[in-house]
Design a protein around this motif. Sequence first.
Motif, PDB file in Angstrom:
ATOM      1  N   VAL A 183       1.324  39.001   9.846  1.00 11.24           N
ATOM      2  CA  VAL A 183       1.243  38.229   8.603  1.00 11.24           C
ATOM      3  C   VAL A 183       2.485  37.359   8.426  1.00 11.24           C
ATOM      4  CG1 VAL A 183       1.307  38.438   6.078  1.00 11.24           C
ATOM      5  CG2 VAL A 183      -0.323  39.794   7.410  1.00 11.24           C
ATOM      6  N   THR A 184       3.658  37.907   8.693  1.00 14.42           N
ATOM      7  CA  THR A 184       4.898  37.157   8.491  1.00 14.42           C
ATOM      8  C   THR A 184       4.989  35.975   9.446  1.00 14.42           C
ATOM      9  OG1 THR A 184       5.952  39.248   7.867  1.00 14.42           O
ATOM     10  CG2 THR A 184       7.389  37.374   8.253  1.00 14.42           C
ATOM     11  N   ALA A 185       4.666  36.201  10.711  1.00 12.33           N
ATOM     12  CA  ALA A 185       4.725  35.117  11.691  1.00 12.33           C
ATOM     13  C   ALA A 185       3.717  34.020  11.351  1.00 12.33           C
ATOM     14  CB  ALA A 185       4.466  35.667  13.093  1.00 12.33           C
ATOM     15  N   LEU A 186       2.515  34.419  10.969  1.00 16.43           N
ATOM     16  CA  LEU A 186       1.493  33.435  10.582  1.00 16.43           C
ATOM     17  C   LEU A 186       1.937  32.657   9.355  1.00 16.43           C
ATOM     18  CD1 LEU A 186      -1.414  32.323  10.945  1.00 16.43           C
ATOM     19  CD2 LEU A 186      -2.187  34.184   9.446  1.00 16.43           C
ATOM     20  N   ASP A 187       2.483  33.360   8.381  1.00 13.55           N
ATOM     21  CA  ASP A 187       2.955  32.720   7.152  1.00 13.55           C
ATOM     22  C   ASP A 187       4.008  31.665   7.462  1.00 13.55           C
ATOM     23  OD1 ASP A 187       3.318  32.240   4.409  1.00 13.55           O
ATOM     24  OD2 ASP A 187       4.794  33.843   4.227  1.00 13.55           O
ATOM     25  N   ALA A 188       4.988  32.031   8.282  1.00 11.69           N
ATOM     26  CA  ALA A 188       6.050  31.088   8.619  1.00 11.69           C
ATOM     27  C   ALA A 188       5.507  29.870   9.358  1.00 11.69           C
ATOM     28  CB  ALA A 188       7.116  31.793   9.457  1.00 11.69           C
ATOM     29  N   TYR A 189       4.626  30.111  10.326  1.00  5.05           N
ATOM     30  CA  TYR A 189       4.078  28.997  11.093  1.00  5.05           C
ATOM     31  C   TYR A 189       3.284  28.045  10.209  1.00  5.05           C
ATOM     32  CZ  TYR A 189       1.214  26.195  14.121  1.00  5.05           C
ATOM     33  OH  TYR A 189       0.594  25.109  14.699  1.00  5.05           O
ATOM     34  N   LEU A 190       2.405  28.579   9.378  1.00  7.73           N
ATOM     35  CA  LEU A 190       1.570  27.721   8.537  1.00  7.73           C
ATOM     36  C   LEU A 190       2.412  26.930   7.535  1.00  7.73           C
ATOM     37  CD1 LEU A 190      -1.537  30.003   7.916  1.00  7.73           C
ATOM     38  CD2 LEU A 190      -1.372  27.996   9.415  1.00  7.73           C
ATOM     39  N   GLN A 191       3.480  27.536   7.019  1.00  5.48           N
ATOM     40  CA  GLN A 191       4.360  26.770   6.134  1.00  5.48           C
ATOM     41  C   GLN A 191       5.079  25.661   6.894  1.00  5.48           C
ATOM     42  OE1 GLN A 191       6.814  28.725   3.089  1.00  5.48           O
ATOM     43  NE2 GLN A 191       5.958  30.645   3.835  1.00  5.48           N
ATOM     44  N   SER A 192       5.387  25.896   8.163  1.00  2.40           N
ATOM     45  CA  SER A 192       6.110  24.877   8.940  1.00  2.40           C
ATOM     46  C   SER A 192       5.240  23.659   9.217  1.00  2.40           C
ATOM     47  CB  SER A 192       6.622  25.480  10.254  1.00  2.40           C
ATOM     48  OG  SER A 192       5.575  25.687  11.196  1.00  2.40           O
ATOM     49  N   VAL A 193       3.926  23.864   9.365  1.00  2.00           N
ATOM     50  CA  VAL A 193       3.043  22.735   9.667  1.00  2.00           C
ATOM     51  C   VAL A 193       2.394  22.147   8.411  1.00  2.00           C
ATOM     52  CG1 VAL A 193       2.581  23.506  12.010  1.00  2.00           C
ATOM     53  CG2 VAL A 193       1.059  24.242  10.166  1.00  2.00           C
ATOM     54  N   ARG A 194       2.428  22.903   7.299  1.00  4.15           N
ATOM     55  CA  ARG A 194       1.843  22.407   6.049  1.00  4.15           C
ATOM     56  C   ARG A 194       2.738  22.838   4.892  1.00  4.15           C
ATOM     57  NH1 ARG A 194      -2.201  23.224   1.994  1.00  4.15           N
ATOM     58  NH2 ARG A 194      -3.675  21.496   1.862  1.00  4.15           N
ATOM     59  N   PRO A 195       3.859  22.139   4.706  1.00  4.11           N
ATOM     60  CA  PRO A 195       4.835  22.554   3.691  1.00  4.11           C
ATOM     61  C   PRO A 195       4.242  22.531   2.284  1.00  4.11           C
ATOM     62  CG  PRO A 195       5.781  20.921   5.186  1.00  4.11           C
ATOM     63  CD  PRO A 195       4.310  20.960   5.466  1.00  4.11           C
ATOM     64  N   HIS A 196       4.603  23.507   1.484  1.00  4.86           N
ATOM     65  CA  HIS A 196       4.096  23.582   0.118  1.00  4.86           C
ATOM     66  C   HIS A 196       4.395  22.315  -0.680  1.00  4.86           C
ATOM     67  CE1 HIS A 196       2.784  27.681   0.367  1.00  4.86           C
ATOM     68  NE2 HIS A 196       3.982  28.155   0.622  1.00  4.86           N
ATOM     69  N   HIS A 197       5.580  21.767  -0.515  1.00  2.00           N
ATOM     70  CA  HIS A 197       5.970  20.660  -1.382  1.00  2.00           C
ATOM     71  C   HIS A 197       5.127  19.410  -1.156  1.00  2.00           C
ATOM     72  CE1 HIS A 197       8.436  19.644   2.224  1.00  2.00           C
ATOM     73  NE2 HIS A 197       8.229  18.408   1.822  1.00  2.00           N
ATOM     74  N   GLN A 198       4.390  19.367  -0.053  1.00  2.00           N
ATOM     75  CA  GLN A 198       3.525  18.208   0.214  1.00  2.00           C
ATOM     76  C   GLN A 198       2.108  18.399  -0.312  1.00  2.00           C
ATOM     77  OE1 GLN A 198       3.614  17.271   4.399  1.00  2.00           O
ATOM     78  NE2 GLN A 198       5.834  16.956   4.433  1.00  2.00           N
ATOM     79  N   HIS A 199       1.767  19.611  -0.754  1.00  2.00           N
ATOM     80  CA  HIS A 199       0.378  19.897  -1.096  1.00  2.00           C
ATOM     81  C   HIS A 199       0.179  20.607  -2.423  1.00  2.00           C
ATOM     82  CE1 HIS A 199      -0.990  18.735   2.957  1.00  2.00           C
ATOM     83  NE2 HIS A 199       0.126  19.303   3.377  1.00  2.00           N
ATOM     84  N   ALA A 200       1.252  21.000  -3.087  1.00  2.00           N
ATOM     85  CA  ALA A 200       1.118  21.791  -4.307  1.00  2.00           C
ATOM     86  C   ALA A 200       2.070  21.281  -5.374  1.00  2.00           C
ATOM     87  CB  ALA A 200       1.392  23.266  -4.011  1.00  2.00           C
ATOM     88  N   ILE A 251      -0.352  31.392   3.815  1.00  2.00           N
ATOM     89  CA  ILE A 251      -1.656  31.826   4.335  1.00  2.00           C
ATOM     90  C   ILE A 251      -2.746  31.650   3.290  1.00  2.00           C
ATOM     91  CG2 ILE A 251      -2.977  33.816   5.151  1.00  2.00           C
ATOM     92  CD1 ILE A 251      -0.338  34.923   6.310  1.00  2.00           C
ATOM     93  N   LEU A 252      -2.502  32.141   2.100  1.00  2.00           N
ATOM     94  CA  LEU A 252      -3.556  32.223   1.088  1.00  2.00           C
ATOM     95  C   LEU A 252      -4.111  30.870   0.652  1.00  2.00           C
ATOM     96  CD1 LEU A 252      -1.952  35.215  -0.732  1.00  2.00           C
ATOM     97  CD2 LEU A 252      -4.195  35.218   0.395  1.00  2.00           C
ATOM     98  N   PRO A 253      -3.309  29.782   0.594  1.00  2.00           N
ATOM     99  CA  PRO A 253      -3.918  28.483   0.253  1.00  2.00           C
ATOM    100  C   PRO A 253      -4.990  28.035   1.241  1.00  2.00           C
ATOM    101  CG  PRO A 253      -1.554  28.395  -0.116  1.00  2.00           C
ATOM    102  CD  PRO A 253      -1.839  29.701   0.589  1.00  2.00           C
ATOM    103  N   ARG A 254      -4.989  28.585   2.457  1.00  5.64           N
ATOM    104  CA  ARG A 254      -6.023  28.218   3.434  1.00  5.64           C
ATOM    105  C   ARG A 254      -7.401  28.756   3.047  1.00  5.64           C
ATOM    106  NH1 ARG A 254      -3.696  25.277   7.784  1.00  5.64           N
ATOM    107  NH2 ARG A 254      -1.510  25.048   7.162  1.00  5.64           N
ATOM    108  N   PHE A 255      -7.442  29.683   2.075  1.00  6.62           N
ATOM    109  CA  PHE A 255      -8.711  30.247   1.622  1.00  6.62           C
ATOM    110  C   PHE A 255      -9.158  29.674   0.274  1.00  6.62           C
ATOM    111  CE2 PHE A 255      -7.016  33.290   4.622  1.00  6.62           C
ATOM    112  CZ  PHE A 255      -8.127  33.724   5.314  1.00  6.62           C
ATOM    113  N   LEU A 256      -8.436  28.676  -0.230  1.00 11.62           N
ATOM    114  CA  LEU A 256      -8.835  28.050  -1.486  1.00 11.62           C
ATOM    115  C   LEU A 256     -10.216  27.421  -1.346  1.00 11.62           C
ATOM    116  CD1 LEU A 256      -5.455  26.387  -2.479  1.00 11.62           C
ATOM    117  CD2 LEU A 256      -6.706  28.046  -3.878  1.00 11.62           C
TER     118      LEU A 256
END
Length: 268
Positions: free
Chosen positions: A96-113, A230-235
Motif C-alpha cells: 500500500v505504501t509503495a503504491l501510494d507513493a508512486y501514484l502521488q508521484s505521477v498524479r500529484p494532489h495539487h494538480q487535481h484536488a 490510492i483512494l482518489p482512483r476509485f472516485l
Amino acid sequence: MSAPESLADLIEQVHIGQHGEEITDAVVSVGFLTQQGVRHASRNTSYRNHVLSLRVADAVGSCAVEPGQLTEDVVLDCVGNPVAELLRHPSTAVRVTALDAYLQSVRPHHQHAEEVVVGRGTSLQKSLHRAKLVVDLLPPVRRVLVIGVVNSLLYHLRERGTGYVACDYKGGQTEWGEPVHTDALSALADCDAVLTSGMVLSNGTFQPLLEQARATGKPLVFFAQTGSGILPRFLGAGVTAVSAEPYPFFWLDAGPSSLYRYPGEDAA
C-alpha cells in the motif's frame, strides 16, 4: 482506462503501465516509521499512531500500521528497491505504501484536488479544524458509520445532529462514553453513509466496503493519510469523496499544513 475493481486490480494496472510508464524506473529512495502518541488538552482519551512512509521521486506514500507490526529491518529493506518489486511484497502495508507513493508521484494532489490549509494551532485546534474539513465532504444523512474513531470527527457530527456508529478494531469508548464497535461490516445496514480512515486498505475491509457502496449507492467518504494517492482512483467507482492528507500530517507540526479534498457532488 476502466476504474479498478479492487486494490489488487489497481496494482495490476500499475504493473502493466496503465498509470504511467514511470513504473519501470520508480525506486524507493527513503523509508521511515513515524510513531506518535497524543492526548489533547481537555480530552479524556489518548491514542497512538504508527505509520510507514516511503518516498518515490518527489512524493511520500504512507500506511498506518498496528504498533509493532513492522520492524526497522522491513523499512530499510524497502530503500533502494524498485516500486514494481515492492508491489509484490508479502506485507500489505509495504504494498500500500509503495503504491501510494508512486501514484502521488505521477498524479500529484495539487494538480487535481482542492488544497485546503489547516491553520496553525494547538493539537486540539488543528484536529477540530481538520475534522470539520473532512465532515464537510459528507452529504446530509441520518446516521454515519465511522470507521477509525477520531473524536474530533464525532464532535462535528454531533454538532450537526448527525447520528453515528463508531467502529474501531481497538474497541473501547468514545469521548462521550459511547461503545466503540469492533465489527464495522455488521453495522453497515443501519447506516446511510460510511466515513472511514484509509487504514481499511491494509486491514482487509476496503473491498467489502467498496462493494457495499457500489451495490447500495450509499456514500463512501475517506479521510486518508493511509493511501491518499490510492483512494482518489476509485472516485465514481464506489468512492464518493476523499480527504487526501499526504505526509507530513496535521499532527506533526503546530504550524499550517495542507490536505487535498476530492468532493462528491452532494457534499454539504
